[in-house]
Scaffold this motif. Structure first.
Motif, PDB file in Angstrom:
ATOM      1  N   ILE A 105       0.739  -1.241   0.017  1.00  0.00           N
ATOM      2  CA  ILE A 105       0.030   0.030  -0.085  1.00  0.00           C
ATOM      3  C   ILE A 105       0.780   1.270  -0.142  1.00  0.00           C
ATOM      4  CG2 ILE A 105      -1.731   1.188   1.429  1.00  0.00           C
ATOM      5  CD1 ILE A 105      -2.350  -1.434   2.658  1.00  0.00           C
ATOM      6  N   ILE A 106       0.746   2.145  -0.965  1.00  0.00           N
ATOM      7  CA  ILE A 106       1.528   3.413  -1.123  1.00  0.00           C
ATOM      8  C   ILE A 106       0.526   4.646  -1.016  1.00  0.00           C
ATOM      9  CG2 ILE A 106       3.191   4.731  -2.323  1.00  0.00           C
ATOM     10  CD1 ILE A 106       4.202   2.130  -3.456  1.00  0.00           C
ATOM     11  N   VAL A 158     -10.241  -7.065  -8.630  1.00  0.00           N
ATOM     12  CA  VAL A 158      -8.651  -7.375  -8.113  1.00  0.00           C
ATOM     13  C   VAL A 158      -8.978  -8.562  -7.192  1.00  0.00           C
ATOM     14  CG1 VAL A 158      -7.810  -5.119  -8.780  1.00  0.00           C
ATOM     15  CG2 VAL A 158      -9.086  -5.263  -6.529  1.00  0.00           C
ATOM     16  N   ALA A 159      -7.905  -9.185  -7.348  1.00  0.00           N
ATOM     17  CA  ALA A 159      -8.059 -10.530  -6.228  1.00  0.00           C
ATOM     18  C   ALA A 159      -8.156 -10.287  -4.984  1.00  0.00           C
ATOM     19  CB  ALA A 159      -6.815 -11.480  -7.021  1.00  0.00           C
ATOM     20  N   TRP A 160      -7.562  -9.267  -4.600  1.00  0.00           N
ATOM     21  CA  TRP A 160      -7.210  -9.166  -3.045  1.00  0.00           C
ATOM     22  C   TRP A 160      -8.421  -8.238  -2.486  1.00  0.00           C
ATOM     23  CZ3 TRP A 160      -7.455  -3.787  -2.762  1.00  0.00           C
ATOM     24  CH2 TRP A 160      -6.865  -3.064  -4.009  1.00  0.00           C
ATOM     25  N   LEU A 161      -9.575  -7.833  -3.295  1.00  0.00           N
ATOM     26  CA  LEU A 161     -10.481  -6.986  -2.800  1.00  0.00           C
ATOM     27  C   LEU A 161     -11.886  -8.146  -2.759  1.00  0.00           C
ATOM     28  CD1 LEU A 161     -11.049  -4.102  -1.981  1.00  0.00           C
ATOM     29  CD2 LEU A 161     -12.126  -4.003  -4.465  1.00  0.00           C
ATOM     30  N   ASN A 162     -12.241  -8.570  -1.672  1.00  0.00           N
ATOM     31  CA  ASN A 162     -13.208  -9.957  -1.472  1.00  0.00           C
ATOM     32  C   ASN A 162     -14.650  -9.058  -1.419  1.00  0.00           C
ATOM     33  OD1 ASN A 162     -13.664  -8.858   1.299  1.00  0.00           O
ATOM     34  ND2 ASN A 162     -11.729 -10.011   1.914  1.00  0.00           N
ATOM     35  N   ASP A 163     -15.493 -10.085  -1.216  1.00  0.00           N
ATOM     36  CA  ASP A 163     -17.014  -9.597  -1.295  1.00  0.00           C
ATOM     37  C   ASP A 163     -17.223  -8.917   0.023  1.00  0.00           C
ATOM     38  OD1 ASP A 163     -17.452 -10.956  -3.374  1.00  0.00           O
ATOM     39  OD2 ASP A 163     -18.249 -12.907  -2.530  1.00  0.00           O
ATOM     40  N   VAL A 164     -16.843  -9.125   1.140  1.00  0.00           N
ATOM     41  CA  VAL A 164     -17.037  -8.399   2.152  1.00  0.00           C
ATOM     42  C   VAL A 164     -16.483  -6.853   2.138  1.00  0.00           C
ATOM     43  CG1 VAL A 164     -16.371  -8.147   4.850  1.00  0.00           C
ATOM     44  CG2 VAL A 164     -16.947 -10.305   3.786  1.00  0.00           C
ATOM     45  N   ASP A 165     -15.191  -6.769   1.574  1.00  0.00           N
ATOM     46  CA  ASP A 165     -14.933  -5.590   1.297  1.00  0.00           C
ATOM     47  C   ASP A 165     -15.787  -4.517   0.192  1.00  0.00           C
ATOM     48  OD1 ASP A 165     -12.413  -5.877   2.962  1.00  0.00           O
ATOM     49  OD2 ASP A 165     -11.375  -6.855   1.140  1.00  0.00           O
ATOM     50  N   ARG A 166     -16.235  -5.100  -0.601  1.00  0.00           N
ATOM     51  CA  ARG A 166     -16.957  -4.631  -1.675  1.00  0.00           C
ATOM     52  C   ARG A 166     -18.489  -4.034  -0.986  1.00  0.00           C
ATOM     53  NH1 ARG A 166     -14.803  -5.562  -6.502  1.00  0.00           N
ATOM     54  NH2 ARG A 166     -13.479  -7.416  -6.848  1.00  0.00           N
ATOM     55  N   VAL A 167     -18.969  -5.180  -0.147  1.00  0.00           N
ATOM     56  CA  VAL A 167     -20.005  -4.599   0.656  1.00  0.00           C
ATOM     57  C   VAL A 167     -19.745  -3.076   1.559  1.00  0.00           C
ATOM     58  CG1 VAL A 167     -21.661  -5.126   2.472  1.00  0.00           C
ATOM     59  CG2 VAL A 167     -21.019  -6.926   0.778  1.00  0.00           C
ATOM     60  N   ARG A 168     -18.623  -3.396   2.066  1.00  0.00           N
ATOM     61  CA  ARG A 168     -18.238  -2.100   2.759  1.00  0.00           C
ATOM     62  C   ARG A 168     -18.046  -0.807   1.973  1.00  0.00           C
ATOM     63  NH1 ARG A 168     -13.753  -5.163   6.661  1.00  0.00           N
ATOM     64  NH2 ARG A 168     -15.261  -6.082   8.185  1.00  0.00           N
ATOM     65  N   ALA A 183      -6.228  -5.405   8.539  1.00  0.00           N
ATOM     66  CA  ALA A 183      -5.485  -6.871   8.578  1.00  0.00           C
ATOM     67  C   ALA A 183      -5.382  -7.298   6.889  1.00  0.00           C
ATOM     68  CB  ALA A 183      -6.357  -7.920   9.140  1.00  0.00           C
ATOM     69  N   SER A 184      -5.750  -6.385   5.980  1.00  0.00           N
ATOM     70  CA  SER A 184      -5.418  -7.005   4.691  1.00  0.00           C
ATOM     71  C   SER A 184      -5.347  -5.525   3.792  1.00  0.00           C
ATOM     72  CB  SER A 184      -6.543  -7.706   4.208  1.00  0.00           C
ATOM     73  OG  SER A 184      -7.883  -7.072   4.185  1.00  0.00           O
ATOM     74  N   VAL A 185      -4.907  -5.742   2.574  1.00  0.00           N
ATOM     75  CA  VAL A 185      -5.223  -4.441   1.657  1.00  0.00           C
ATOM     76  C   VAL A 185      -6.512  -4.097   1.460  1.00  0.00           C
ATOM     77  CG1 VAL A 185      -4.550  -3.789  -0.540  1.00  0.00           C
ATOM     78  CG2 VAL A 185      -2.807  -5.269   0.595  1.00  0.00           C
ATOM     79  N   GLY A 186      -7.363  -4.846   0.893  1.00  0.00           N
ATOM     80  CA  GLY A 186      -8.794  -4.680   0.937  1.00  0.00           C
ATOM     81  C   GLY A 186      -9.463  -3.966   2.019  1.00  0.00           C
TER      82      GLY A 186
END
Length: 323
Positions: free
Chosen positions: A111-112, A212-222, A136-139
């Motif tokens: 992350i930059i 993008v692979a590191w963005l999961n469904d929970v991240d998208r909901v948020r 805890a993750s990039v997303g």
């Protein structure tokens, strides 16, 4: 971690907490150590040099991260994502509507983020990491950054809404001339914020569909929740702007009515004293034949006559419902 080097702070994120590092730690970082977060000052030459020569980021993203003027945007390329958002400017002496840009670049392990003026949302994330409640993750970092920016926007927009409510109550009771600058400042602030927040709403709405692979469904909901909050902010600003415009019209109407009343009173006074002035003017001309010049009681008679004439005018105006 010296800010003179362009590095504001840097962490290797480890499950909500983080280990602070300097440039040496950045140069020696490996993906198996954890997620790397660098927060840089894009105006610093050292940060620019590192970004161009050592970051491995493509030229388009580098140019966007270092641009002097920018607007909210999102751009993905493979598993990397460029995201530029704006936040409320809480720096001392700055106008709130002079928003600050935060430029962020993400991939699966790094992350930059870059800024020149201080962005309080990034400081909030920094403090969360220090107490072990960070991303805890990039997303999760992405969603936390967007949420922190929205939280601070919500506070300011709530204050604007309260300010409009207060002015609506005061416009009929307070001195109108004192409310004009407050109302003008509120309208300027509302228009300025909307100009910056409206494109951010569109960017967040588009961000939900970036694959993008590191963005999961929970991240998208948020992200969708933050996008909806931002859309409500735009609606609230539209409402505040329209209400402020109506309040301005009402204030102009009140001031115009006050002016009309003042002019009406002055007109009545002028109508009463105009004939009195004519009589006194005639009696004051320096020519022969002016009656009463030899009578010691003439002044008293004339004064009584003028008072009676004024009272007669008052009665006539009253019957005509002019006063």
């Amino acid at each position: 971690m010296s800010t003179k080097s362009g590095l504001v702070f840097a962490y290797i994120l480890e499950g909500g907490s983080g280990r602070p590092i300097g440039w040496d730690g950045v140069d020696g970082w490996r993906p198996d150590q954890g997620i790397l977060w660098l927060h840089l000052d894009y105006a610093d030459e050292g940060a620019k040099q590192w970004l161009v020569e050592n970051s491995g980021i493509d030229d388009v993203s580098c140019a966007a991260l270092m641009a002097q003027e920018t607007r909210p945007r999102v751009l993905s390329s493979g598993d990397s994502l460029l995201l530029i958002l704006r936040g409320i400017n809480f720096n001392p002496g700055a106008d709130l509507d002079d928003m600050v840009a935060i430029r962020m670049w993400f991939d699966e392990h790094r992350i930059i983020s870059m800024r020149h003026r201080r962005v309080m949302a990034m400081d909030d994330i920094n403090k969360s990491i220090e107490i072990g409640k960070g991303p805890a993750s990039v997303g999760e970092f992405l969603t936390m950054a967007a949420s922190k920016l929205a939280d601070r926007m919500g506070d300011v927009i709530g204050d604007i809404d309260d300010g409009v409510d207060e002015l609506e109550d005061l416009v009929l009771t307070a001195e109108g001339h004192h409310l004009r600058p407050k109302l003008a400042d509120l309208r300027r602030q509302t228009i300025g914020l909307r100009r910056y927040i409206s494109p951010q709403r569109d960017v967040l709405a588009r961000l939900q569909s970036e694959r993008v692979a590191w963005l999961n469904d929970v991240d998208r909901v948020r992200i969708r929740e933050v996008a909806e909050r931002t859309a409500r902010f735009v609606d609230d600003l539209d409402s505040a702007r329209d209400r402020a415009a109506i309040t301005q019209e009402e204030l102009n109407s009140v001031l115009s009515e006050q002016m009309n009343k003042t002019m009406y009173v002055l007109s009545i006074v002028a109508a009463i004293f105009l004939p009195l002035g004519l009589i006194t003017g005639l009696l004051g001309i320096n020519v022969g034949g002016v009656p009463g010049t030899e009578n010691q009681s003439a002044f008293a008679y004339v004064s009584i006559l003028l008072v009676g004439f004024a009272l007669a005018q008052y009665v006539i105006f009253k019957r005509m419902k002019w006063i």
